[in-house]
Design a protein around this motif. Structure first.
Motif, mmCIF file in Angstrom:
data_model
loop_
_atom_site.group_PDB
_atom_site.id
_atom_site.type_symbol
_atom_site.label_atom_id
_atom_site.label_comp_id
_atom_site.label_asym_id
_atom_site.label_seq_id
_atom_site.Cartn_x
_atom_site.Cartn_y
_atom_site.Cartn_z
ATOM 1 N N GLY A 156 0.826 -1.206 0.000
ATOM 2 C CA GLY A 156 0.000 0.000 0.000
ATOM 3 C C GLY A 156 0.853 1.247 0.000
ATOM 4 O O GLY A 156 2.068 1.218 0.217
ATOM 5 N N THR A 157 0.200 2.376 -0.258
ATOM 6 C CA THR A 157 0.859 3.690 -0.253
ATOM 7 C C THR A 157 0.032 4.637 0.623
ATOM 8 O O THR A 157 -1.167 4.430 0.837
ATOM 9 N N GLY A 158 0.699 5.673 1.112
ATOM 10 C CA GLY A 158 0.027 6.648 1.964
ATOM 11 C C GLY A 158 0.701 8.001 1.898
ATOM 12 O O GLY A 158 1.551 8.250 1.022
ATOM 13 N N SER A 159 0.323 8.859 2.829
ATOM 14 C CA SER A 159 0.868 10.226 2.829
ATOM 15 C C SER A 159 2.345 10.244 3.181
ATOM 16 O O SER A 159 3.083 11.131 2.729
ATOM 17 N N PHE A 160 2.807 9.247 3.963
ATOM 18 C CA PHE A 160 4.193 9.261 4.411
ATOM 19 C C PHE A 160 5.103 8.376 3.555
ATOM 20 O O PHE A 160 6.315 8.466 3.678
ATOM 21 N N GLY A 161 4.552 7.527 2.695
ATOM 22 C CA GLY A 161 5.422 6.687 1.878
ATOM 23 C C GLY A 161 4.722 5.427 1.414
ATOM 24 O O GLY A 161 3.513 5.422 1.154
ATOM 25 N N GLN A 162 5.492 4.355 1.344
ATOM 26 C CA GLN A 162 5.005 3.087 0.808
ATOM 27 C C GLN A 162 5.299 1.956 1.794
ATOM 28 O O GLN A 162 6.269 2.019 2.552
ATOM 29 N N LEU A 179 8.705 2.491 3.712
ATOM 30 C CA LEU A 179 9.704 3.421 3.188
ATOM 31 C C LEU A 179 9.057 4.807 3.115
ATOM 32 O O LEU A 179 8.076 5.005 2.379
ATOM 33 N N VAL A 180 9.603 5.734 3.904
ATOM 34 C CA VAL A 180 9.043 7.083 3.936
ATOM 35 C C VAL A 180 9.591 7.887 2.758
ATOM 36 O O VAL A 180 10.600 7.521 2.141
ATOM 37 N N LYS A 181 8.927 8.978 2.484
ATOM 38 C CA LYS A 181 9.335 9.838 1.372
ATOM 39 C C LYS A 181 10.676 10.496 1.680
ATOM 40 O O LYS A 181 11.038 10.734 2.838
ATOM 41 N N ASN A 182 11.405 10.781 0.615
ATOM 42 C CA ASN A 182 12.752 11.331 0.749
ATOM 43 C C ASN A 182 12.691 12.861 0.932
ATOM 44 O O ASN A 182 13.115 13.625 0.064
ATOM 45 N N LEU A 183 12.174 13.241 2.099
ATOM 46 C CA LEU A 183 12.107 14.653 2.493
ATOM 47 C C LEU A 183 12.465 14.752 3.973
ATOM 48 O O LEU A 183 12.156 13.840 4.754
ATOM 49 N N PRO A 184 13.114 15.831 4.420
ATOM 50 C CA PRO A 184 13.548 15.937 5.822
ATOM 51 C C PRO A 184 12.400 15.791 6.817
ATOM 52 O O PRO A 184 12.549 15.123 7.856
ATOM 53 N N VAL A 188 12.147 12.820 9.842
ATOM 54 C CA VAL A 188 11.984 13.006 11.289
ATOM 55 C C VAL A 188 10.773 12.220 11.791
ATOM 56 O O VAL A 188 10.833 11.548 12.828
ATOM 57 N N GLN A 189 9.688 12.307 11.068
ATOM 58 C CA GLN A 189 8.494 11.567 11.473
ATOM 59 C C GLN A 189 8.728 10.061 11.433
ATOM 60 O O GLN A 189 8.241 9.317 12.286
ATOM 61 N N GLY A 190 9.517 9.603 10.464
ATOM 62 C CA GLY A 190 9.823 8.181 10.389
ATOM 63 C C GLY A 190 10.627 7.697 11.575
ATOM 64 O O GLY A 190 10.395 6.583 12.074
ATOM 65 N N MET A 191 11.579 8.512 12.073
ATOM 66 C CA MET A 191 12.367 8.125 13.235
ATOM 67 C C MET A 191 11.505 8.071 14.496
ATOM 68 O O MET A 191 11.740 7.239 15.381
ATOM 69 N N VAL A 192 10.486 8.938 14.572
ATOM 70 C CA VAL A 192 9.570 8.874 15.709
ATOM 71 C C VAL A 192 8.803 7.550 15.703
ATOM 72 O O VAL A 192 8.629 6.898 16.735
ATOM 73 N N GLU A 193 8.368 7.121 14.513
ATOM 74 C CA GLU A 193 7.660 5.850 14.413
ATOM 75 C C GLU A 193 8.567 4.683 14.771
ATOM 76 O O GLU A 193 8.121 3.694 15.372
ATOM 77 N N VAL A 194 9.837 4.753 14.425
ATOM 78 C CA VAL A 194 10.775 3.683 14.774
ATOM 79 C C VAL A 194 10.884 3.544 16.283
ATOM 80 O O VAL A 194 10.884 2.424 16.830
#
Length: 206
Positions: A156-162, A179-184, A188-194
């Motif tokens: 699936g795909t979403g607002s933050f990536g795939q 995989l989050v989108k390649n934007l700063p 940051v949001q991806g690291m919070v989810e991790v």
């Protein structure tokens, strides 16, 4: 009685075998009108342990998964097994028998299927598309800090990536990778989810 009649009557009443008390042996009396009472000599009989019925050679049943000759009569069970094999594990050979011009390609020979849409890369970032999503393909290898993962399909795909379906090269376990989108901001949001996922695993899946 006349001597001839008396002699004939005496011979008719005489025993055919010698008396048990008599020590001499005498041949049995036979005549043309009286059958002999002596049994013919017995021939040698077969041993009771020997089989008198003809022995037939043992024939093994025809193998189920083998080339079946044309015109060979098979039992219904064997015929079903052969047809099942030809329509499953030997489907490729069955198609090629019907049409020898058919050609097949293995999974290694097939070109990787692109999963990300749009799939046109940007000039400045050749691995990303216009939405800053990483362009994914099947059989692509994603390298992690401790393992490598082969991409199988897009989930699936979403607002933050795939999110893609992958298999671990180390354990063979099927996993889902985001995989989050390649934007700063998305990084940051991806690291919070991790960090959130790490705390959940520590508490409920140590």
């Amino acid at each position: 009685l006349p001597p001839e009649i008396a002699s004939a009557a005496s011979n008719a009443h005489s025993p055919p075998f010698p008396s048990p008390s008599s020590g001499t042996s005498r041949s049995p009396t036979t005549s043309s009108h009286s059958p002999s009472l002596i049994s013919p000599p017995l021939t040698s009989l077969p041993s009771p342990t020997a089989s008198t019925s003809p022995t037939l050679p043992l024939q093994s049943p025809p193998p189920v998964f083998s080339q079946v000759d044309v015109g060979l009569t098979l039992s219904p069970f064997v015929e079903r097994q052969v047809l099942l094999q030809k329509s499953t594990v030997k489907l490729r050979q069955t198609y090629q028998t019907c049409n020898p011009s058919l050609s097949f390609q293995t999974s290694e020979e097939l070109e990787a299927r692109i999963l990300t849409s749009p799939s046109t890369p940007l000039p400045e970032t050749p691995h990303d598309n216009v939405d800053h999503n990483y362009i994914l393909k099947t059989r692509q290898i994603l390298v992690g800090p401790e393992d490598q993962y082969e991409v199988l399909d897009l989930l699936g795909t979403g607002s933050f990536g795939q999110v893609v379906k992958c298999v671990s090269a180390k354990t063979g376990q099927v996993v889902a990778i985001k995989l989050v989108k390649n934007l700063p901001a998305y990084h940051v949001q991806g690291m919070v989810e991790v960090e959130v996922v790490k705390k959940i695993n520590a508490a409920y899946n140590p």
